[in-house]
Design a protein around this motif. Structure first.
Motif, PDB file in Angstrom:
ATOM      1  N   GLY A 118       0.764  -1.108   0.030  1.00  0.00           N
ATOM      2  CA  GLY A 118      -0.180   0.151  -0.042  1.00  0.00           C
ATOM      3  C   GLY A 118       0.841   1.286   0.105  1.00  0.00           C
ATOM      4  O   GLY A 118       0.368   2.191  -0.246  1.00  0.00           O
ATOM      5  N   ILE A 119       2.227   1.254   0.222  1.00  0.00           N
ATOM      6  CA  ILE A 119       2.964   2.507   0.143  1.00  0.00           C
ATOM      7  C   ILE A 119       3.061   2.725  -1.242  1.00  0.00           C
ATOM      8  O   ILE A 119       3.631   1.768  -2.051  1.00  0.00           O
ATOM      9  CB  ILE A 119       4.272   2.147   1.136  1.00  0.00           C
ATOM     10  N   PRO A 120       3.069   4.209  -1.726  1.00  0.00           N
ATOM     11  CA  PRO A 120       3.177   4.292  -2.892  1.00  0.00           C
ATOM     12  C   PRO A 120       4.603   4.208  -3.567  1.00  0.00           C
ATOM     13  O   PRO A 120       5.261   4.272  -2.756  1.00  0.00           O
ATOM     14  CB  PRO A 120       2.893   6.095  -3.058  1.00  0.00           C
ATOM     15  N   ASP A 121       4.764   4.039  -4.859  1.00  0.00           N
ATOM     16  CA  ASP A 121       5.985   3.558  -5.556  1.00  0.00           C
ATOM     17  C   ASP A 121       6.871   4.760  -4.994  1.00  0.00           C
ATOM     18  O   ASP A 121       8.192   4.455  -4.753  1.00  0.00           O
ATOM     19  CB  ASP A 121       6.025   3.573  -7.115  1.00  0.00           C
ATOM     20  N   TRP A 122       6.631   6.111  -5.258  1.00  0.00           N
ATOM     21  CA  TRP A 122       7.390   7.168  -5.305  1.00  0.00           C
ATOM     22  C   TRP A 122       7.753   7.391  -3.851  1.00  0.00           C
ATOM     23  O   TRP A 122       9.148   8.038  -3.441  1.00  0.00           O
ATOM     24  CB  TRP A 122       6.806   8.599  -5.592  1.00  0.00           C
ATOM     25  N   VAL A 123       7.279   6.747  -2.654  1.00  0.00           N
ATOM     26  CA  VAL A 123       7.964   6.732  -1.384  1.00  0.00           C
ATOM     27  C   VAL A 123       8.933   5.613  -1.321  1.00  0.00           C
ATOM     28  O   VAL A 123      10.110   5.637  -0.887  1.00  0.00           O
ATOM     29  CB  VAL A 123       6.688   6.406  -0.321  1.00  0.00           C
ATOM     30  N   VAL A 124       8.351   4.322  -1.634  1.00  0.00           N
ATOM     31  CA  VAL A 124       9.145   3.172  -1.668  1.00  0.00           C
ATOM     32  C   VAL A 124      10.787   3.381  -2.248  1.00  0.00           C
ATOM     33  O   VAL A 124      11.750   3.007  -1.712  1.00  0.00           O
ATOM     34  CB  VAL A 124       8.567   1.851  -2.235  1.00  0.00           C
TER      35      VAL A 124
END
Length: 816
Positions: free
Chosen positions: A158-164
């Protein structure tokens, strides 16, 4: 309410129970419940604001939850709003409420709301606020699971790609916390005014999920940080929870762990049947039910293990179904799921929480949002479909498992306040372990001289020997109750809950070989207690009958001694089995339904009062009315008790069925046919690759789809005319099926032998549909249940469409 009873009366009941017992080799299963119940410990759990403007107060002690100071045993079901069409939410929530759900849980999946940095979506199917407001409208409480890592078989948890891809996650990294704080602030704004303290439905917040990471900036410290961020965002609620399995770590007292258990392990790597799961064995010393699929490894026992004496035993993820992973596709039966209830309740669970209770489908953004090895996940799930074999399917269809669960939910609603304070009692003999299939599986919960007996003789995929000629001896402070009079056989697959010294508004039921379901108060006309017969077990009821008591039980065989009346040969059905009248008291009626009738029972507010409805159709209550939904059958029949004052419009009276007034209706019949034409033949599929984090079979790469066979499907025009919906059922044999509208994938499915259905109402198909089937190789290292494993007939692979059908779904709205 617990009452003490004279030893002499209990002794007489025991003597009566022995009467008529054949001198054969019986098995007497004994449970000692004489030890005192420990008093609840309070004050150590840090709850948020727990009093609503109305004065209603929620609470928790180390044993159970409370509502207005009384023990409270809710049933919680997971329903992901962002995986379902917003226009269906209200009806689906009504269905859940009618099924006995009292609390709705839902993940807030960060990448469903902020796929692109700073661009939040809170509308349409992502409108959290509207979803929560609808929970309040239909009378359901809500737990919001805010993550930020939620798992949920979603991309990057659930964590967005741009955060990961740009920072360290799942810890107290300052950059990560800044974005988590902003996400929590957004959630807080969505929930403003809907929290319990505001008079709203939101009673709980779950932080993170399956969290067992330790080290600098992690562990209990990180959960404490998330709670501070949630409070800063305005999320002040009575309960804060974390998942408690797989060595979870958290700050003791600040949050409460919740537990779960599944009947199989679709995240596992085995390509064969698993050993018997401990989910079917009573738990007397622990709460964590085996492997629940956490994606991080624990380094040591977690806080939940050391907190057992401090926290109530609450559930959040008991599998109401299972997902299909690419490498493992277990199909579960209704009994595989429902048999877990007496086990969990008999193990001390005081909040039954399901994952999932309602299926759904993933939204598609810039990429598909499913968990996959291609994005570094441990599992490969379908890109769109999140059916989960749930009691309510993605298109609101009722599965058979719901009818098996519902009587237990009604039991918890009406009698959970009695059960919640009861202590788990271990029988004299217990199975050595989860693989011991011979020893009887029994538990008891008691408080004083009142108790409930829990029995399970069902283990998924493993036949259980019948427990022959069994009787039970329950040793209580006031004496021992032995029952029934004659030994019974507990058949393979049987499971049930029976009462001991059960108070029925002043009438004492010593024991029953039938399961309590619900209580119906009809004012001056009396009170009706509804029981469900246990399949294959004769119904026997033993009543305390002091002077002035009149017991009317037509057709039953009666024996009496010392103020106790035992009734046997009671024939289950829709008529009143027993009526008890006492001086100065209202009549108490006992209705003992057959197992099949109990599965057709719906209880709710209809035409101005609480009523019982019996129907083979899917039924739910809606604003004082009754909704019936029928796939494939345009004829409706239902029974109502107490009878309605007048026959509703659009139905006709159809006589009496016991105490139930029967009604019938018929809608215009629709016959729908799909036209199917082959477009491309399947080509040889590449060998299934192994790898990923699980080092097992992984989903074929996109280029593999060049080997798929394709079929064009033409739907009839005006297919939905006069219908609530129409279910497109795709029966194929292959590895993976994908349904496309043009080049847009609208649904997908892993073959398992379990039926694949898609509702046309929300399909939004533009033009003809295409079904693509990737061949299933005979040497594919994937688990498919024996029942679904196809016969390859010597062929190296299979890709075929067996049948495409359209099931019309009729809906009848009955307004009082």
């Amino acid at each position: 309410m617990t009452q003490q009873f004279p030893r002499t009366a209990l002794a007489l009941a025991c003597a009566l129970a022995f009467a008529g017992t054949a001198a054969t080799a019986q098995t007497l299963l004994s449970i000692d419940a004489t030890a005192p119940v420990a008093k609840p410990v309070t004050g150590h759990l840090q709850l948020g604001t727990a009093v609503a403007p109305s004065g209603q107060a929620l609470g928790a002690n180390n044993q159970y939850l409370t509502l207005d100071g009384q023990p409270w045993m809710p049933v919680m079901g997971e329903f992901h709003y962002s995986r379902s069409p917003a226009e269906t939410w209200e009806a689906e929530l009504q269905k859940m409420k009618t099924a006995g759900i009292t609390v709705v849980a839902s993940y807030v999946m960060w990448n469903h709301h902020e796929e692109h940095e700073g661009k939040f979506l809170w509308q349409d199917n992502r409108d959290l606020r509207r979803f929560v407001e609808l929970c309040a409208k239909v009378g359901l409480k809500a737990v919001v699971r805010v993550g930020p890592w939620v798992h949920a078989e979603v991309r990057y948890g659930g964590i967005p790609d741009w955060v990961v891809t740009s920072m360290r996650t799942r810890g107290d990294d300052p950059e990560y916390l800044r974005y988590v704080g902003r996400f929590y602030d957004e959630i807080g704004r969505q929930l403003r005014g809907t929290l319990w303290k505001d008079g709203g439905p939101v009673i709980g917040i779950q932080l993170e999920n399956e969290y067992n990471l330790t080290g600098p900036g992690q562990g209990a410290q990180h959960i404490a940080t998330l709670k501070k961020l949630a409070l800063k965002a305005g999320m002040d609620v009575p309960f804060y929870t974390v998942t408690g399995w797989d060595g979870a770590v958290y700050p003791s007292g600040q949050v409460t762990p919740v537990f779960g258990g599944y009947p199989d392990e679709p995240w596992g790597t085995s390509t064969t049947e698993l050993p018997p799961k401990e989910t079917y064995a009573f738990r007397f010393d622990s709460r964590v039910s085996g492997d629940l699929g956490a994606q991080t490894a624990a380094q040591a026992p977690g806080t939940a293990e050391t907190d057992i004496a401090l926290t109530p035993f609450l559930g959040a993820e008991y599998g109401a179904g299972l997902p299909f992973m690419y490498r493992r596709r277990p199909v579960v039966s209704p009994d595989d799921i429902a048999s877990m209830l007496p086990v969990q309740l008999g193990s001390g669970v005081n909040l039954m929480g399901y994952y999932m209770f309602h299926g759904g489908r993933n939204p598609i953004g810039d990429s598909t949002l499913e968990e996959s090895t291609l994005s570094g996940g441990y599992n490969d799930t379908t890109a769109v479909n999140y059916d989960f074999q749930a009691p309510l399917g993605p298109d609101g269809q009722q599965r058979a498992v719901l009818t098996k669960l519902r009587p237990f939910h009604y039991f918890m609603a009406d009698f959970g306040a009695r059960l919640a304070p009861m202590t788990v009692r271990r029988p004299a003999v217990t199975p050595a372990n989860a693989t011991d299939l011979k020893t009887a599986r029994v538990s008891l919960r008691s408080n004083g001289d009142s108790a409930f007996l829990f029995v399970n003789n069902h283990v998924r995929q493993y036949p259980m020997p019948a427990q022959k000629d069994v009787r039970f001896a329950v040793k209580l402070p006031g004496g021992t109750v032995e029952f029934p009079r004659k030994g019974i056989d507990v058949a393979n697959g049987a499971y049930f809950v029976w009462p001991v010294n059960f108070d029925m508004d002043g009438t004492r039921l010593r024991y029953a070989t039938a399961q309590p379901v619900t209580r119906l108060d009809q004012g001056a006309a009396g009170i009706t207690y509804v029981f469900a017969a246990s399949a294959g077990v004769p119904v026997e009821l033993a009543f305390e009958a002091p002077a002035g008591t009149v017991i009317d039980a037509p057709g039953a065989q009666r024996s009496s001694s010392g103020g106790t009346v035992v009734l046997d040969r009671i024939k289950p059905g829709s008529g009143t089995a027993v009526t008890v009248k006492r001086d100065g008291g209202r009549p108490v009626n006992v209705l003992v339904l057959t197992p099949e009738q109990a599965q057709q029972l719906a209880v709710g507010d209809f035409a101005g009062q609480r009523r019982l409805v019996l129907s083979a159709q899917q039924a739910w209550f809606d604003n004082g009315g009754l909704q019936l939904r029928s796939p494939g059958n345009h004829r409706f029949r239902f029974g109502v008790y107490p009878a309605l004052a007048k026959t509703p419009a659009d139905v006709r009276a159809a006589g009496k069925d016991g105490v139930f007034q029967s009604y019938e209706a018929q809608l215009p019949e629709r016959k729908l046919t799909a036209t199917v034409a082959a477009v491309r033949e399947a080509q040889p599929a590449p060998a299934v690759m192994r790898g990923g984090l699980a080092k097992a079979a992984i989903q074929p790469i996109p280029e593999s789809w060049r080997a798929a066979g394709t079929w064009r499907i033409e739907l009839p025009k005006n297919a939905l005319e006069g219908l609530d919906d129409a279910l497109l059922q795709l029966d194929f044999t292959g590895d993976i099926g994908r349904l496309l509208s043009g080049t847009r994938m609208v649904d997908d499915w892993y073959y398992s032998g379990y039926p694949w259905q898609i509702g046309l109402k929300h399909l939004n198909a533009q033009g003809p549909l295409t079904l693509a089937v990737l061949p299933l190789r005979a040497d594919a290292p994937v688990y498919i249940p024996r029942e679904g494993r196809p016969d390859f007939g010597g062929q190296p692979q299979l890709a075929r469409v067996n049948k495409v059908s359209i099931i019309p779904v009729y809906r009848l709205a009955i307004k009082p």
